[in-house]
Scaffold this motif. Structure first.
Motif, short mmCIF file in Angstrom:
data_model
loop_
_atom_site.label_atom_id
_atom_site.label_comp_id
_atom_site.label_asym_id
_atom_site.label_seq_id
_atom_site.Cartn_x
_atom_site.Cartn_y
_atom_site.Cartn_z
N SER A 74 -5.73 -0.65 -3.45
CA SER A 74 -4.93 0.53 -3.08
C SER A 74 -5.58 1.80 -3.60
CB SER A 74 -3.51 0.41 -3.66
OG SER A 74 -2.73 -0.49 -2.92
N SER B 187 0.82 -1.20 0.00
CA SER B 187 0.00 0.00 0.00
C SER B 187 0.86 1.26 0.00
CB SER B 187 -0.94 0.00 1.21
OG SER B 187 -1.68 1.19 1.28
N GLN C 146 -8.42 2.69 -1.36
CA GLN C 146 -7.91 3.21 -0.10
C GLN C 146 -7.45 4.64 -0.25
OE1 GLN C 146 -4.03 1.84 1.55
NE2 GLN C 146 -5.28 1.06 3.24
#
Length: 319
Positions: A311, A126, A314
């Motif tokens: 990712s 990440s 997020q």
């Protein structure tokens, strides 16, 4: 007092070391560079400026390694940074904690190189995606270094690492124990200003010691208790390589938040989305839950990495 121009090669505890010609000058920063002046609207044609207010800048530190600056030099090889010359680029993140301020990590770099280890500590995928997103935002080329290839690799490592090669990022695999990847890495760094970024314990300083014998930067092992790296680099520095080029070495990072990037811009920071985005049913598709989303269809078909897509989600929730 003399005037000179140079490049900031080291910062430590508000001391800035500027390479100016054949010498390195220990500089402080002019107080004017730490303040932002506000002027009232002037009458048309007026050339006079009267300061209406003075406030602190929104940056943690206005000067970064790689900055080209004008300095006044005094006695004892000391000086004062008076002006930061125009930057061709900069790498920033949102300062850690609750602060809403910009932290400029480096300026005027040719490439960004996230460095992660295959194990001890394991890759933080990440964080890697966030660093690559910043490189895309700043339009700075990025390459990835996976270090500690002498350690046993997790089963899924090679599959995940290959995702980045498929996207088009140059990837180098290194080990200072077996000397794997040394020539390929030097070729990547030669005659460029590069910036190493990554968590503590991945071996950034060890890599520089390996690439530049005699450098003797401090290194440390990963904590057996937490599995995380210990901070050994306590300052930022540009290291010159005998093979050609310079490398910026930063302290290890535990978090990396994007600075002033609009949510609508985030899809463009993922190269694998770019050719797909314009074909969604809705022109302003966010690739989250809309019907007819080509990006989500590509994820379902495994043409786009599901982990990279996660990712992306997020980053939308918490840039």
């Amino acid at each position: 007092m003399e005037h000179a121009e140079g490049i900031v090669i080291r910062e430590h505890r508000r001391h800035y070391y500027v390479a100016a010609g054949s010498r390195v000058v220990d500089c402080a920063v002019s107080s004017k560079l730490r303040k932002q002046l506000q002027y009232p609207e002037a009458a048309p044609g007026s050339r006079r400026k009267r300061v209406q207010a003075v406030r602190r800048t929104r940056v943690v530190d206005p000067v970064a390694i790689g900055d080209r600056v004008r300095i006044d030099t005094g006695e004892g090889n000391t000086g004062l940074i008076r002006e930061i010359l125009p930057r061709r680029n900069k790498i920033s993140r949102r300062a850690s904690g609750s602060s809403r301020r910009e932290q400029i990590l480096a300026a005027n770099v040719d490439q960004l190189i996230p460095v992660f280890s295959v194990a001890e500590p394991p890759p933080d995928w990440s964080m890697l995606d966030r660093m690559l997103a910043v490189a895309e935002w700043c339009e700075i080329p990025a390459a990835i270094c996976f270090n500690k290839l002498d350690l046993p690799c997790p089963t899924a490592f090679e599959t995940t690492a290959s995702i980045y090669e498929d996207i088009g990022y140059p990837v180098v695999f290194t080990s200072i124990i077996s000397d794997r990847g040394e020539e390929a890495f030097l070729d990547l760094l030669r005659n460029r200003i590069s910036l190493f970024m990554g968590p503590s314990g991945v071996g950034k300083s060890s890599l520089l010691n390996w690439l530049q014998p005699g450098l003797e930067l401090r290194t440390s092992e990963v904590s057996e208790t937490t599995g995380e790296g210990r901070h050994t680099t306590t300052h930022t520095e540009l290291v010159e390589l005998e093979a050609g080029g310079m490398v910026g070495d930063l302290p290890g990072m535990r978090e990396f938040h994007l600075w002033e990037i609009d949510t609508e811009e985030i899809p463009g920071l993922f190269p694998e989305f770019r050719d797909l985005s314009g074909h969604c049913r809705f022109r302003d598709c966010a690739h989250v839950g809309e019907p007819g989303c080509i990006v989500r269809d590509a994820v379902d078909r495994e043409d786009v990495s599901r982990r990279r897509y996660e990712s992306y989600l997020q980053l939308r929730r918490n840039p």
